[in-house]
Design an enzyme around this catalytic site. Sequence first.
Site, PDB file in Angstrom:
ATOM      1  N   HIS A   1      18.891  27.431 -12.370  1.00  0.00           N
ATOM      2  CA  HIS A   1      19.591  28.564 -12.983  1.00  0.00           C
ATOM      3  C   HIS A   1      18.758  29.859 -12.969  1.00  0.00           C
ATOM      4  O   HIS A   1      17.536  29.826 -13.131  1.00  0.00           O
ATOM      5  CB  HIS A   1      19.964  28.234 -14.428  1.00  0.00           C
ATOM      6  CG  HIS A   1      20.726  26.943 -14.568  1.00  0.00           C
ATOM      7  ND1 HIS A   1      21.975  26.748 -13.999  1.00  0.00           N
ATOM      8  CD2 HIS A   1      20.417  25.784 -15.188  1.00  0.00           C
ATOM      9  CE1 HIS A   1      22.395  25.525 -14.277  1.00  0.00           C
ATOM     10  NE2 HIS A   1      21.467  24.917 -14.997  1.00  0.00           N
TER      11      HIS A   1
ATOM     12  N   THR B   1      -3.554  -5.609   0.537  1.00  0.00           N
ATOM     13  CA  THR B   1      -2.956  -4.293   0.778  1.00  0.00           C
ATOM     14  C   THR B   1      -3.861  -3.473   1.710  1.00  0.00           C
ATOM     15  O   THR B   1      -3.390  -2.617   2.441  1.00  0.00           O
ATOM     16  CB  THR B   1      -2.711  -3.527  -0.543  1.00  0.00           C
ATOM     17  OG1 THR B   1      -3.942  -3.171  -1.140  1.00  0.00           O
ATOM     18  CG2 THR B   1      -1.873  -4.352  -1.509  1.00  0.00           C
TER      19      THR B   1
ATOM     20  N   LYS C   1       0.862  -1.203   0.000  1.00  0.00           N
ATOM     21  CA  LYS C   1       0.000   0.000   0.000  1.00  0.00           C
ATOM     22  C   LYS C   1       0.885   1.235   0.000  1.00  0.00           C
ATOM     23  O   LYS C   1       1.813   1.347   0.811  1.00  0.00           O
ATOM     24  CB  LYS C   1      -0.876  -0.030   1.252  1.00  0.00           C
ATOM     25  CG  LYS C   1      -2.201   0.707   1.107  1.00  0.00           C
ATOM     26  CD  LYS C   1      -3.106   0.073   0.084  1.00  0.00           C
ATOM     27  CE  LYS C   1      -4.570   0.185   0.443  1.00  0.00           C
ATOM     28  NZ  LYS C   1      -5.400  -0.593  -0.495  1.00  0.00           N
TER      29      LYS C   1
ATOM     30  N   ARG D   1      27.840  34.413  -8.861  1.00  0.00           N
ATOM     31  CA  ARG D   1      26.556  34.033  -9.466  1.00  0.00           C
ATOM     32  C   ARG D   1      25.552  33.722  -8.371  1.00  0.00           C
ATOM     33  O   ARG D   1      25.897  33.576  -7.189  1.00  0.00           O
ATOM     34  CB  ARG D   1      26.728  32.817 -10.381  1.00  0.00           C
ATOM     35  CG  ARG D   1      27.110  31.554  -9.646  1.00  0.00           C
ATOM     36  CD  ARG D   1      27.123  30.313 -10.543  1.00  0.00           C
ATOM     37  NE  ARG D   1      27.493  29.129  -9.764  1.00  0.00           N
ATOM     38  CZ  ARG D   1      27.511  27.895 -10.238  1.00  0.00           C
ATOM     39  NH1 ARG D   1      27.201  27.659 -11.503  1.00  0.00           N
ATOM     40  NH2 ARG D   1      27.840  26.883  -9.468  1.00  0.00           N
TER      41      ARG D   1
ATOM     42  N   GLN E   1      29.399  20.636  -7.095  1.00  0.00           N
ATOM     43  CA  GLN E   1      30.089  19.381  -6.790  1.00  0.00           C
ATOM     44  C   GLN E   1      30.910  19.498  -5.509  1.00  0.00           C
ATOM     45  O   GLN E   1      30.842  18.641  -4.624  1.00  0.00           O
ATOM     46  CB  GLN E   1      31.026  18.996  -7.950  1.00  0.00           C
ATOM     47  CG  GLN E   1      30.351  18.426  -9.180  1.00  0.00           C
ATOM     48  CD  GLN E   1      29.925  19.477 -10.203  1.00  0.00           C
ATOM     49  OE1 GLN E   1      29.662  20.623  -9.857  1.00  0.00           O
ATOM     50  NE2 GLN E   1      29.837  19.087 -11.460  1.00  0.00           N
TER      51      GLN E   1
HETATM   52  O1  LIG Z   1      28.368  24.100 -10.047  1.00  0.00           O
HETATM   53  C1  LIG Z   1      28.229  23.805 -11.249  1.00  0.00           C
HETATM   54  N1  LIG Z   1      28.608  22.573 -11.688  1.00  0.00           N
HETATM   55  C2  LIG Z   1      28.492  22.190 -12.990  1.00  0.00           C
HETATM   56  O2  LIG Z   1      28.856  21.041 -13.360  1.00  0.00           O
HETATM   57  C3  LIG Z   1      27.938  23.121 -13.899  1.00  0.00           C
HETATM   58  N2  LIG Z   1      27.678  23.076 -15.240  1.00  0.00           N
HETATM   59  C4  LIG Z   1      27.144  24.282 -15.575  1.00  0.00           C
HETATM   60  O3  LIG Z   1      26.756  24.579 -16.744  1.00  0.00           O
HETATM   61  N3  LIG Z   1      27.057  25.081 -14.483  1.00  0.00           N
HETATM   62  C5  LIG Z   1      27.546  24.384 -13.425  1.00  0.00           C
HETATM   63  N4  LIG Z   1      27.683  24.704 -12.114  1.00  0.00           N
END
Ligand SMILES: O=c1[nH]c(=O)c2[nH]c(=O)[nH]c2[nH]1
Length: 304
Positions: free
Chosen positions: A257, A58, A11, A177, A229
Amino acid sequence: MPSITSARYGKDNVRVYKVDRDEKTGVQTVTEMTVCVLLEGAIDVSYTVADNSVVVATDSMKNTIYIKAKENPVTPPELFASILGTHFIETYPHITTANIKIVTHRWTRMTIDGKPHPHSFYRDGAETRNVEAVVRKGKGIEIRSGIVGLLVLKSTGSQFHGFVRDEYTTLPETWDRILSTEVDCGWAWKTFSGMAAVRAVVPKFDKAWSDARSITMKTFAEEDSPSVQNTMYKMCGSILKAAPEVEAVDYALPNKHYFEIDLSWHKGTQNTGKNAEVYAPQSGPNGLIKVTVGRSDLPAASKL
Ligand SMILES: O=c1[nH]c(=O)c2[nH]c(=O)[nH]c2[nH]1
């Protein structure tokens, strides 16, 4: 002959609300969650030869969730998921695995005239606390806890440069940014041998959730991020440090973005680079960056 390679059923979307009333103080505390139970075991004949004698309906699973919620604490969700899963594998001899997912929704206590209100709450965001428990007969309890849907944005303090530049590249490098993401973060606990082992660490579940949440926000806010990352990797390391019982931490972060808009067509209006103030938030496409980080000090076998 077609043969079943895997099967599970149960469920989903069982919505449960529980109130705890402190009679002495009059303070009430509420929990609202959405539960999914999926069972596995010797159930193939229900699919292959319509033998329903192996089927726990269920509908009965839904009833069980309500009864177990009445009989037990529903917090922390890691405990309730373990109780529920253990019930299914202990009650039905042919059921070998119970997969339990609990999504806990936010009801934050209202502050009225500077004081916490005893019984009024508000939804302060779509963020949820998620727990997945896999309870296997004779193999213990695996738990992954997490935070999903925490939407964050910083208006500066994020960079992205030094990436591959070739004939496919149009993105300019940037040293300043906007960074925005919807946090999906999880932490997997070392396998518990059974209910007693889960009960022994109960206070650590809330602490890990609260630490993961504050580490995510503090790192996001304070770091001058070189990339999604690197920032998420740092978050993972801090969570592993804060929660020794956690084996691995994972993040999935969309890069939401915000594009600069060139307004120079209108009376030469300056709105790019250091003059950028009005941006266009994008709904898609978006970057999606994922990672799982474990402990390098673990013996190889336990990393499998
Ligand atoms: O922090 C980011 N990692 C990316 O791999 C990536 N690729 C992208 O176009 N902008 C960003 N920004």
